[in-house]
Design an enzyme around this catalytic site. Structure first.
Site, PDB file in Angstrom:
ATOM      1  N   HIS A 187       0.997  -0.961  -0.125  1.00 45.64           N
ATOM      2  CA  HIS A 187      -0.085  -0.316  -0.374  1.00 45.64           C
ATOM      3  C   HIS A 187       1.262   1.179   0.226  1.00 45.64           C
ATOM      4  CE1 HIS A 187      -3.874  -1.542  -0.070  1.00 45.64           C
ATOM      5  NE2 HIS A 187      -3.787  -2.086   0.881  1.00 45.64           N
ATOM      6  N   GLU A 429       0.674 -19.580 -19.658  1.00 48.84           N
ATOM      7  CA  GLU A 429       1.666 -19.215 -18.272  1.00 48.84           C
ATOM      8  C   GLU A 429       2.948 -20.677 -18.284  1.00 48.84           C
ATOM      9  OE1 GLU A 429      -0.681 -18.624 -15.196  1.00 48.84           O
ATOM     10  OE2 GLU A 429      -2.648 -19.207 -16.193  1.00 48.84           O
ATOM     11  N   ASP A 453       4.670 -16.781 -14.179  1.00 44.30           N
ATOM     12  CA  ASP A 453       4.203 -17.571 -14.545  1.00 44.30           C
ATOM     13  C   ASP A 453       5.147 -18.362 -14.917  1.00 44.30           C
ATOM     14  OD1 ASP A 453       3.562 -18.222 -11.530  1.00 44.30           O
ATOM     15  OD2 ASP A 453       1.498 -18.886 -11.909  1.00 44.30           O
ATOM     16  N   CYS A 500      -0.356  -9.953 -19.298  1.00 40.90           N
ATOM     17  CA  CYS A 500      -0.689  -8.757 -17.919  1.00 40.90           C
ATOM     18  C   CYS A 500      -0.122  -9.600 -17.324  1.00 40.90           C
ATOM     19  CB  CYS A 500      -2.611 -10.050 -17.716  1.00 40.90           C
ATOM     20  SG  CYS A 500      -2.609 -11.756 -17.927  1.00 40.90           S
TER      21      CYS A 500
END
Length: 568
Positions: A187, A429, A453, A500
């Site tokens: 965060h 992946e 991955d 992605c």
């Protein structure tokens, strides 16, 4: 003497300011047991603290969207029955006082989240830490320190910064953050990116090495802090700051533009999100759509497998928020390092290569069908697409298509609307999906490369293992050749390939990926404008020649060096 300290780059930018060392109050936990007659009193203490914090979080006046997102995430965790039930159980059954029961529950939740391999999910442990601090302060009657009275041009240095620490700070006066702990998706990083200020994390012991009030330069682009800079260094960095401000103003004008190269090649620049709050930020940052909507949180932040209607409402809302822009939703990617409190996974020696994602879903088709029904229903409200993770062969995908066809047939009978042209693709992946790309493309509508991955499996290298982390590189020629092969196979079939994984957010790699022929970048929201800017100011033909030339090189170091020189 100038002191230079290295860290992990969390938010780009450069700033000059004075150091403010921020330390949290130490709290001693009461370790004593209680008598049975005090059980209700201790439970009441916890409930009062939770209710007080929920009310505090509900007051979002003056907060930016990222801080509202964090407040909402905390409220969801606080209102999770599992959380309060666990604390209550420790008080009732183990006769632990409120402080001890809370502390143990928080530590257990932090441990669970910290074990998750997915960096985005792992960093959610900070949410539980923060909740623990705030509830403990309320139990103890302590008023926590805050950052509301910091002076202008302050560089905050701390062991860690929680969402609560950043929510009430004087944002106009913060020049940058640096923390001992944290990762790129913490965060602290998210807030810094939202405020558009430099941040470094994972600096190990920076908070014990610098003095309060010292002049410093924080360089979020290169990943270091200079304490007591020389006059020459100050002049150099003042010039860099001026140039950065000019770039920042240009990016504001670019974020909503189409990413089209000088010679006419257009690509989509989409966002990776985990919930509806992330989507709001992505839209504000000019996303062309969503290339990855992780659905794990719908399951992980629940006490049961979410129902069809519960999922449908979230997917529908996200689809409507994007209008005609694409929303690619990844089906359940649970298992491996991502467990559920209400579902027992088998004990496995290597869970990352075991019972997870599509393997679990096809074994438990009841769970899978519930999600697929919700997704197909939601497709009626916009440009929703479905993406299947961890595919290694054609039969897995064909079985998924059979299930979707069953749903469509039933919806036709029941008069339920859905998008008749609903697109379904896969995440590439695994090396198996790379090798089988020419066969898989016959059945899928699109590919989306998950480099996190794919690189790990291609290189047989655990990216979380510090002893061999130097081997993990997206610039490895084997990884780049795999990416190029997947893109080429999709183009042969007149289909498209997106990405992605985190590599898509690496702005140093934007030209390289463009040149390899990537059709869609799905990245962190904060990177959207910068990626668009790079593409708009590039010639595709030139980048294609450069990218192809790299495929003949032998080492990732050689490739990365050439990419860096090419970008400059």
């Amino acid at each position: 003497m100038t002191n230079k300290y290295q860290g992990i780059k969390a938010s780009s930018g450069i700033a000059i300011g004075n150091i403010y060392l921020f330390n949290r109050e130490k709290v001693d936990i009461d370790q004593s047991k209680i008598e049975k007659e005090l059980i209700e009193k201790e439970i009441s203490k916890v409930n009062d603290a939770i209710n007080s914090y929920v009310n505090q979080l509900s007051d979002t006046k003056g907060a930016n969207q990222a801080q509202i997102n964090i407040a909402n995430a905390h409220k969801e965790l606080l209102q999770d029955p599992y959380f309060s039930d666990t604390i209550e159980s420790k008080i009732t059954n183990e006769l632990k006082n409120a402080e001890l029961a809370l502390s143990e529950t928080i530590n257990e939740m932090v441990e669970i989240m910290s074990q998750i391999d997915d960096e985005y999910l792992k960093e959610r442990a900070s949410d539980y830490k923060d909740i623990g601090y705030q509830l403990m302060y309320k139990l103890k009657g302590i008023t926590p320190k805050d950052l509301s009275n910091i002076e202008k041009n302050t560089i905050i240095i701390s062991k860690e910064l929680t969402p609560s620490d950043t929510s009430n700070m004087n944002k106009e006066n913060v020049a940058g953050f640096a923390t001992d702990l944290g990762g790129k998706t913490s965060h602290t990083s998210i807030i810094a990116q939202t405020l558009d200020i430099p941040a470094l994390v994972g600096m190990k012991d920076i908070s014990t090495k610098v003095e309060d009030g010292k002049l410093a330069i924080i360089d979020g682009n290169e990943g270091f802090i200079i304490v007591d800079p020389s006059e020459e260094e100050l002049e150099i960095y003042k010039s860099k700051i001026k140039k950065e401000e000019e770039i920042r103003q240009r990016l504001k004008l670019i974020k909503d533009k189409r990413a089209t190269t000088k010679d006419g090649r257009s690509v989509e620049v989409s966002a990776n999100i985990g919930n509806l709050e992330d989507l709001k930020i992505a839209i504000e940052n000019g996303c062309d759509g969503v290339g990855l909507f992780r659905t794990e949180f719908l399951y992980m932040e629940n006490t049961h497998f979410p129902t069809e209607d519960e999922q449908f409402e979230v997917y529908k809302q996200a689809t409507k928020m994007l209008g005609e822009k694409p929303l690619i939703i990844r089906t359940l990617d649970i298992g491996g390092d991502k467990g559920l409190d209400y579902f027992e996974f088998p004990v496995e020696e290597n869970p990352f290569l075991g019972y997870r994602a599509i393997r679990l879903c096809l074994d438990r088709e009841d769970i899978f069908m519930t999600q697929l029904k919700a997704l197909v229903r939601a497709s009626a409200y916009g440009n929703l697409k479905i993406m299947i993770p961890m595919i290694i062969n054609v039969s897995e995908f064909k079985r998924t298509l059979e299930l979707v066809d069953q749903i469509k047939s039933q919806f036709d009978k029941d008069g339920i609307s859905y998008n008749k042209d609903l697109e379904i693709g896969i995440m590439v992946e695994t090396p198996a999906s790379v090798f089988m790309a020419d066969k898989l493309i016959k059945y899928v509508d699109f590919f989306s490369i998950g480099t996190n991955d794919l690189s790990q499996y291609t290189l047989a290298c655990d990216r979380g293992n510090e002893n061999i982390s130097y081997l993990y590189s997206n610039y490895n020629p084997a990884v780049l050749r795999a990416i190029k092969h997947v893109i080429d196979e999709s183009h042969k079939a007149n289909k498209w390939t997106g990405m992605c994984g985190q590599f898509a957010s690496d702005t140093e790699a934007t030209k390289l990926l463009l040149g390899l022929g990537l059709d869609e970048f799905s990245a962190a929201s904060s990177k959207i404008a910068e990626i668009k800017d790079t593409i708009i100011n590039s010639e595709f033909s030139e980048e294609e020649k450069f990218a192809i030339s790299l495929l003949d090189l032998e080492t990732p170091e050689e490739i990365e060096e050439k990419v860096k020189n090419h970008n400059n």
